[in-house]
Design a protein around this motif. Structure first.
Motif, PDB file in Angstrom:
ATOM      1  N   VAL A   1       0.836  -1.201   0.000  1.00 32.65           N
ATOM      2  CA  VAL A   1       0.000   0.000   0.000  1.00 32.65           C
ATOM      3  C   VAL A   1       0.872   1.253   0.000  1.00 32.65           C
ATOM      4  CG1 VAL A   1      -1.682   1.339   1.320  1.00 32.65           C
ATOM      5  CG2 VAL A   1      -1.952  -1.132   1.114  1.00 32.65           C
ATOM      6  N   LYS A   2       1.919   1.264   0.817  1.00 28.65           N
ATOM      7  CA  LYS A   2       2.837   2.401   0.851  1.00 28.65           C
ATOM      8  C   LYS A   2       3.512   2.581  -0.504  1.00 28.65           C
ATOM      9  CE  LYS A   2       6.932   4.202   3.210  1.00 28.65           C
ATOM     10  NZ  LYS A   2       7.984   3.942   4.244  1.00 28.65           N
ATOM     11  N   GLY A   3       3.899   1.467  -1.125  1.00 33.27           N
ATOM     12  CA  GLY A   3       4.546   1.537  -2.438  1.00 33.27           C
ATOM     13  C   GLY A   3       3.626   2.096  -3.502  1.00 33.27           C
ATOM     14  N   VAL A   4       2.350   1.714  -3.445  1.00 38.75           N
ATOM     15  CA  VAL A   4       1.372   2.217  -4.413  1.00 38.75           C
ATOM     16  C   VAL A   4       1.197   3.725  -4.237  1.00 38.75           C
ATOM     17  CG1 VAL A   4      -1.073   2.190  -5.056  1.00 38.75           C
ATOM     18  CG2 VAL A   4       0.136   0.039  -4.643  1.00 38.75           C
ATOM     19  N   ALA A   5       1.064   4.171  -2.992  1.00 40.30           N
ATOM     20  CA  ALA A   5       0.904   5.600  -2.721  1.00 40.30           C
ATOM     21  C   ALA A   5       2.116   6.384  -3.222  1.00 40.30           C
ATOM     22  CB  ALA A   5       0.698   5.827  -1.229  1.00 40.30           C
ATOM     23  N   GLU A   6       3.298   5.842  -3.019  1.00 45.05           N
ATOM     24  CA  GLU A   6       4.513   6.507  -3.486  1.00 45.05           C
ATOM     25  C   GLU A   6       4.552   6.572  -5.010  1.00 45.05           C
ATOM     26  OE1 GLU A   6       7.517   4.193  -1.591  1.00 45.05           O
ATOM     27  OE2 GLU A   6       7.469   5.387   0.272  1.00 45.05           O
ATOM     28  N   GLU A   7       4.066   5.526  -5.679  1.00 47.44           N
ATOM     29  CA  GLU A   7       4.001   5.543  -7.145  1.00 47.44           C
ATOM     30  C   GLU A   7       3.103   6.681  -7.624  1.00 47.44           C
ATOM     31  OE1 GLU A   7       5.254   3.762  -9.723  1.00 47.44           O
ATOM     32  OE2 GLU A   7       6.543   2.469  -8.509  1.00 47.44           O
ATOM     33  N   PHE A   8       1.952   6.831  -6.996  1.00 48.36           N
ATOM     34  CA  PHE A   8       1.017   7.896  -7.389  1.00 48.36           C
ATOM     35  C   PHE A   8       1.644   9.278  -7.167  1.00 48.36           C
ATOM     36  CE2 PHE A   8      -3.020   5.165  -6.443  1.00 48.36           C
ATOM     37  CZ  PHE A   8      -2.717   4.363  -7.535  1.00 48.36           C
ATOM     38  N   ILE A   9       2.351   9.433  -6.046  1.00 42.19           N
ATOM     39  CA  ILE A   9       2.963  10.728  -5.727  1.00 42.19           C
ATOM     40  C   ILE A   9       4.093  11.046  -6.699  1.00 42.19           C
ATOM     41  CG2 ILE A   9       4.334  11.974  -3.999  1.00 42.19           C
ATOM     42  CD1 ILE A   9       2.733  10.401  -1.856  1.00 42.19           C
ATOM     43  N   GLN A  10       4.956  10.079  -6.954  1.00 43.58           N
ATOM     44  CA  GLN A  10       6.088  10.290  -7.846  1.00 43.58           C
ATOM     45  C   GLN A  10       5.646  10.642  -9.266  1.00 43.58           C
ATOM     46  OE1 GLN A  10       8.444   6.708  -7.560  1.00 43.58           O
ATOM     47  NE2 GLN A  10       9.000   7.078  -5.408  1.00 43.58           N
ATOM     48  N   ARG A  11       4.515  10.067  -9.687  1.00 45.94           N
ATOM     49  CA  ARG A  11       4.018  10.323 -11.041  1.00 45.94           C
ATOM     50  C   ARG A  11       3.156  11.583 -11.112  1.00 45.94           C
ATOM     51  NH1 ARG A  11       4.374   5.259 -14.004  1.00 45.94           N
ATOM     52  NH2 ARG A  11       5.276   3.685 -12.646  1.00 45.94           N
ATOM     53  N   LYS A  12       2.948  12.201  -9.943  1.00 45.65           N
ATOM     54  CA  LYS A  12       2.160  13.434  -9.855  1.00 45.65           C
ATOM     55  C   LYS A  12       0.765  13.260 -10.469  1.00 45.65           C
ATOM     56  CE  LYS A  12       5.970  16.785  -9.779  1.00 45.65           C
ATOM     57  NZ  LYS A  12       7.072  15.905  -9.514  1.00 45.65           N
ATOM     58  N   LEU A  13       0.145  12.143 -10.159  1.00 46.58           N
ATOM     59  CA  LEU A  13      -1.200  11.886 -10.686  1.00 46.58           C
ATOM     60  C   LEU A  13      -2.221  12.726  -9.919  1.00 46.58           C
ATOM     61  CD1 LEU A  13      -1.076   7.994 -11.114  1.00 46.58           C
ATOM     62  CD2 LEU A  13      -0.969   9.729 -12.900  1.00 46.58           C
ATOM     63  N   PRO A  14      -3.000  13.537 -10.617  1.00 49.45           N
ATOM     64  CA  PRO A  14      -3.963  14.424  -9.945  1.00 49.45           C
ATOM     65  C   PRO A  14      -5.277  13.704  -9.646  1.00 49.45           C
ATOM     66  CG  PRO A  14      -4.012  14.858 -12.285  1.00 49.45           C
ATOM     67  CD  PRO A  14      -2.967  13.778 -12.070  1.00 49.45           C
ATOM     68  N   ILE A  15      -5.175  12.703  -8.794  1.00 46.59           N
ATOM     69  CA  ILE A  15      -6.347  11.867  -8.518  1.00 46.59           C
ATOM     70  C   ILE A  15      -6.496  11.631  -7.018  1.00 46.59           C
ATOM     71  CG2 ILE A  15      -6.257  10.639 -10.733  1.00 46.59           C
ATOM     72  CD1 ILE A  15      -4.892   8.303  -9.211  1.00 46.59           C
ATOM     73  N   SER A  16      -7.716  11.337  -6.621  1.00 48.25           N
ATOM     74  CA  SER A  16      -7.978  10.771  -5.300  1.00 48.25           C
ATOM     75  C   SER A  16      -8.244   9.287  -5.501  1.00 48.25           C
ATOM     76  CB  SER A  16      -9.185  11.449  -4.641  1.00 48.25           C
ATOM     77  OG  SER A  16     -10.340  11.304  -5.445  1.00 48.25           O
ATOM     78  N   TRP A  17      -8.173   8.512  -4.428  1.00 45.76           N
ATOM     79  CA  TRP A  17      -8.469   7.086  -4.575  1.00 45.76           C
ATOM     80  C   TRP A  17      -9.095   6.541  -3.305  1.00 45.76           C
ATOM     81  CZ3 TRP A  17      -5.702   3.834  -1.254  1.00 45.76           C
ATOM     82  CH2 TRP A  17      -4.515   4.338  -0.727  1.00 45.76           C
ATOM     83  N   PHE A  18      -9.783   5.431  -3.474  1.00 45.37           N
ATOM     84  CA  PHE A  18     -10.533   4.814  -2.378  1.00 45.37           C
ATOM     85  C   PHE A  18     -10.276   3.315  -2.399  1.00 45.37           C
ATOM     86  CE2 PHE A  18     -14.213   2.311  -1.113  1.00 45.37           C
ATOM     87  CZ  PHE A  18     -14.559   2.835   0.115  1.00 45.37           C
ATOM     88  N   GLY A  19     -10.056   2.729  -1.225  1.00 42.93           N
ATOM     89  CA  GLY A  19      -9.909   1.281  -1.113  1.00 42.93           C
ATOM     90  C   GLY A  19     -10.526   0.807   0.186  1.00 42.93           C
ATOM     91  N   THR A  20     -10.820  -0.496   0.271  1.00 44.98           N
ATOM     92  CA  THR A  20     -11.457  -1.053   1.457  1.00 44.98           C
ATOM     93  C   THR A  20     -10.436  -1.728   2.381  1.00 44.98           C
ATOM     94  OG1 THR A  20     -11.890  -3.127   0.287  1.00 44.98           O
ATOM     95  CG2 THR A  20     -13.630  -1.461   0.257  1.00 44.98           C
ATOM     96  N   MET A  21     -10.770  -1.764   3.666  1.00 43.59           N
ATOM     97  CA  MET A  21      -9.905  -2.435   4.631  1.00 43.59           C
ATOM     98  C   MET A  21     -10.739  -3.026   5.761  1.00 43.59           C
ATOM     99  SD  MET A  21      -8.250   0.381   7.221  1.00 43.59           S
ATOM    100  CE  MET A  21      -7.232   1.236   6.067  1.00 43.59           C
ATOM    101  N   ARG A  22     -10.154  -3.979   6.463  1.00 47.02           N
ATOM    102  CA  ARG A  22     -10.701  -4.442   7.740  1.00 47.02           C
ATOM    103  C   ARG A  22     -10.320  -3.424   8.796  1.00 47.02           C
ATOM    104  NH1 ARG A  22     -11.123 -10.141   9.133  1.00 47.02           N
ATOM    105  NH2 ARG A  22      -9.940  -9.581  11.000  1.00 47.02           N
ATOM    106  N   ALA A  23     -11.119  -3.348   9.856  1.00 42.62           N
ATOM    107  CA  ALA A  23     -10.847  -2.380  10.912  1.00 42.62           C
ATOM    108  C   ALA A  23      -9.463  -2.588  11.527  1.00 42.62           C
ATOM    109  CB  ALA A  23     -11.913  -2.459  11.985  1.00 42.62           C
ATOM    110  N   ASP A  24      -9.056  -3.868  11.675  1.00 41.86           N
ATOM    111  CA  ASP A  24      -7.765  -4.128  12.312  1.00 41.86           C
ATOM    112  C   ASP A  24      -6.581  -3.872  11.386  1.00 41.86           C
ATOM    113  OD1 ASP A  24      -8.209  -6.256  10.638  1.00 41.86           O
ATOM    114  OD2 ASP A  24      -7.949  -7.807  12.167  1.00 41.86           O
ATOM    115  N   GLN A  25      -6.828  -3.631  10.094  1.00 39.38           N
ATOM    116  CA  GLN A  25      -5.736  -3.312   9.180  1.00 39.38           C
ATOM    117  C   GLN A  25      -5.364  -1.829   9.247  1.00 39.38           C
ATOM    118  OE1 GLN A  25      -7.472  -4.731   5.493  1.00 39.38           O
ATOM    119  NE2 GLN A  25      -6.318  -6.621   5.574  1.00 39.38           N
ATOM    120  N   GLY A  26      -6.202  -1.018   9.904  1.00 40.83           N
ATOM    121  CA  GLY A  26      -5.929   0.398   9.982  1.00 40.83           C
ATOM    122  C   GLY A  26      -5.142   0.802  11.220  1.00 40.83           C
ATOM    123  N   VAL A  27      -4.729  -0.169  12.010  1.00 42.91           N
ATOM    124  CA  VAL A  27      -4.005   0.121  13.242  1.00 42.91           C
ATOM    125  C   VAL A  27      -2.557   0.503  12.933  1.00 42.91           C
ATOM    126  CG1 VAL A  27      -3.185  -0.819  15.427  1.00 42.91           C
ATOM    127  CG2 VAL A  27      -5.446  -1.449  14.548  1.00 42.91           C
TER     128      VAL A  27
END
Length: 274
Positions: free
Chosen positions: A248-274
């Motif tokens: 997930v961190k790698g994907v976010a870094e890819e979006f930032i490095q490419r300067k993509l002017p987008i928002s994004w949404f994904g699903t998670m379990r509650a315990d994955q957000g800790v």
């Protein structure tokens, strides 16, 4: 002459792009098959387009079916296809038939069920159809032989990174953007889930397997798609996008490095957000 493959997305209340059908169609050899995706949510009379397409050297009619409302439309259309084109195989795939293959095949208009991850299975099924070969021993399907339901062995889940890029040209992307009312692209970057929640279909569907695209692949694909369609939001349709924190961190870094002017949404379990 190419064989035509008609893929149908049943009418439903949700507006997600038919990603399962795009996945199936993108995996097929474009030199052998002409893939036509027809969506019951976009067509007032889908059978008109289906009938026209099935007259073009069609090898089969296939539909992806989710438990609930889509079953009604899938049944209606499948029965109409079988009545008008009795010699063309009708194939069901997706969540509902994967979970209830025997029940699905009790329906007279359904000939074959593709269970679970369908890219390889469906391609091999089409090869059997075009070569007029028996379906015996083909992993990942259930079918009827002389009125008797035959359950073939399961097919093991494969790494998504071995599959080709989705060909969004198989659908009318602007029509789905209009349907959703938001300038977004639907995209799926992983399949499966490692957990075993008793209320969820994933453990049965994917046997607790999980595979996800590499961050670099996601960056390359979404950048190319953005240049083509100029969306401002990506809706990640993964069951559990946040399964692997490093990814997930790698994907976010890819979006930032490419300067993509987008928002994004994904699903998670509650315990994955800790």
């Amino acid at each position: 002459m190419k064989h035509t493959v008609v893929l149908y997305n049943p009418n439903a209340v949700f507006y997600t792009m038919p990603l399962a059908l795009i996945a199936i169609g993108s995996y097929l050899d474009a030199e052998q098959y002409s893939v036509i995706i027809i969506d019951g949510r976009l067509e007032k009379e889908p059978m008109l387009k289906i009938s026209e397409a099935l007259q073009q050297n069609a090898v089969c009619f296939a539909t992806t079916v989710l438990t609930g409302g889509p079953i009604k439309d899938a049944l209606k259309v499948s029965r109409a296809v079988k009545e008008k084109f009795p010699n063309i195989p009708v194939v069901w795939g997706g969540w509902h038939p994967s979970l209830f293959p025997h029940q699905t095949l009790e329906e007279t208009s359904v000939d074959v069920v593709v269970k679970g991850q369908g890219e390889i299975t469906f391609a091999e099924l089409l090869e059997r159809f075009t070569q007029h070969q028996s379906l015996k021993g083909l992993p990942g399907i259930a079918y009827k032989e002389n009125g008797i339901v035959v359950m073939n062995e399961e097919r093991h889940m494969q790494d998504l990174n071995n599959f080709p890029t989705f060909n969004y040209d198989l659908i009318d992307v602007p029509a789905y953007i209009q349907l959703s009312g938001r300038n977004q692209l639907d995209y799926i970057s992983s399949q499966g889930c490692r957990f075993r929640c008793s209320f969820c279909a994933d453990p049965t569907m994917y046997k607790r397997g999980w595979y996800g695209y590499s961050p670099e692949r996601m960056g390359n694909e979404i950048e190319a798609l953005w240049k083509k369609y100029k969306f401002n939001h990506v809706h990640l349709q993964d069951e559990t996008f946040f399964t692997n924190a490093k990814r997930v961190k790698g994907v976010a870094e890819e979006f930032i490095q490419r300067k993509l002017p987008i928002s994004w949404f994904g699903t998670m379990r509650a315990d994955q957000g800790v």
